[in-house]
Scaffold this motif. Sequence first.
Motif, PDB file in Angstrom:
ATOM      1  N   LEU A   4       3.429  -6.024   7.100  1.00 48.33           N
ATOM      2  CA  LEU A   4       3.317  -4.872   5.869  1.00 48.33           C
ATOM      3  C   LEU A   4       4.529  -5.443   4.814  1.00 48.33           C
ATOM      4  O   LEU A   4       5.498  -4.951   4.895  1.00 48.33           O
ATOM      5  N   PRO A   5       4.226  -6.628   4.069  1.00 45.72           N
ATOM      6  CA  PRO A   5       5.020  -6.938   2.846  1.00 45.72           C
ATOM      7  C   PRO A   5       5.016  -5.755   1.766  1.00 45.72           C
ATOM      8  O   PRO A   5       3.923  -5.503   1.051  1.00 45.72           O
ATOM      9  N   THR A   6       6.128  -5.296   1.552  1.00 45.24           N
ATOM     10  CA  THR A   6       6.186  -4.166   0.524  1.00 45.24           C
ATOM     11  C   THR A   6       7.098  -4.485  -0.270  1.00 45.24           C
ATOM     12  O   THR A   6       8.338  -4.436  -0.233  1.00 45.24           O
ATOM     13  N   ASP A   7       6.777  -4.168  -1.657  1.00 49.23           N
ATOM     14  CA  ASP A   7       7.456  -4.270  -2.779  1.00 49.23           C
ATOM     15  C   ASP A   7       8.839  -3.588  -2.607  1.00 49.23           C
ATOM     16  O   ASP A   7       8.626  -2.420  -2.350  1.00 49.23           O
TER      17      ASP A   7
ATOM     18  N   TYR B 154       0.988  -1.151   0.042  1.00 53.23           N
ATOM     19  CA  TYR B 154       0.099   0.010   0.001  1.00 53.23           C
ATOM     20  C   TYR B 154       0.876   1.303   0.051  1.00 53.23           C
ATOM     21  O   TYR B 154       1.008   2.050   1.012  1.00 53.23           O
ATOM     22  N   THR B 155       1.493   1.622  -1.054  1.00 58.43           N
ATOM     23  CA  THR B 155       2.665   2.424  -1.207  1.00 58.43           C
ATOM     24  C   THR B 155       2.019   3.548  -2.331  1.00 58.43           C
ATOM     25  O   THR B 155       1.033   3.446  -3.201  1.00 58.43           O
ATOM     26  N   ASN B 156       2.613   4.676  -2.319  1.00 56.93           N
ATOM     27  CA  ASN B 156       2.352   5.888  -3.445  1.00 56.93           C
ATOM     28  C   ASN B 156       2.410   5.360  -4.729  1.00 56.93           C
ATOM     29  O   ASN B 156       1.431   5.541  -5.503  1.00 56.93           O
TER      30      ASN B 156
ATOM     31  N   ARG C  42       7.851   4.614  -2.930  1.00 58.02           N
ATOM     32  CA  ARG C  42       7.886   3.361  -1.872  1.00 58.02           C
ATOM     33  C   ARG C  42       7.128   3.759  -0.816  1.00 58.02           C
ATOM     34  O   ARG C  42       7.355   2.664   0.183  1.00 58.02           O
ATOM     35  N   GLU C  43       7.071   4.863  -0.400  1.00 55.45           N
ATOM     36  CA  GLU C  43       6.425   5.112   0.987  1.00 55.45           C
ATOM     37  C   GLU C  43       5.091   4.759   1.114  1.00 55.45           C
ATOM     38  O   GLU C  43       4.337   5.067  -0.116  1.00 55.45           O
ATOM     39  N   PHE C  44       4.680   4.476   2.154  1.00 52.27           N
ATOM     40  CA  PHE C  44       3.216   4.323   2.598  1.00 52.27           C
ATOM     41  C   PHE C  44       2.298   5.390   2.010  1.00 52.27           C
ATOM     42  O   PHE C  44       2.768   6.543   2.223  1.00 52.27           O
ATOM     43  N   TYR C  45       1.181   4.844   1.540  1.00 51.20           N
ATOM     44  CA  TYR C  45       0.287   5.960   1.082  1.00 51.20           C
ATOM     45  C   TYR C  45      -0.505   6.747   2.231  1.00 51.20           C
ATOM     46  O   TYR C  45      -1.034   5.924   3.009  1.00 51.20           O
TER      47      TYR C  45
END
Length: 183
Positions: free
Chosen positions: A49-52, A9-11, A78-81
């Motif tokens: 929070l698994p994040t690409d 859930y990133t920008n 890549r920062e959270f939205y």
Amino acid sequence: MEALLIIDYTNDFVADDGALTCGKPGQAIADRIVTLADEFLQRGDAVILPTDLHELNDPYHPESKLFPPHNLANTPGREFYGPLADWVAKHQDDEHVYIYPKNRYSSFANSNLDNYLRSRHIQSLHLTGVCTDICVLHTAVDAYNLDYQLTVHADAVASFSAPGHEWALDHFQNSLGANVVDR
Ligand code: ZN
């Protein structure tokens, strides 16, 4: 103990100017995701929070040929939205919050996720985030193959493809045995 997964859930995946954005459907789930995150933490459950994470034009990564560059290290994309960024700033040091980078669609691929869950005796996963028919789907398939119980929050997942979103919701329920819930 249960776990809430908030996937990608990133920008870049959600904001209007994101590189691979879900746009309005992605933005519309922001408040629901944060509400669920609050509820899970209050119950003493885990929020994961698994994040690409990608490198620019990595010649060895298959996504380089499939998608525009996204979720590059140390970029605003890549920062959270939105509201999730505020939530993470407030709760990232909580012992029940686990944030980690992933490099494939599935949150399980090349990651510590399965060990993290097993060591805490967590068998029930709740999936939220984006995109419903890519990273959420591949995470759900791996969870199914590892015998986790699955709940997918239909009001907290989104995609840039409306048909893909609908197809995946059907697949979660009818092929992966997930409990697909709405508010
Ligand atoms: Zn990616």
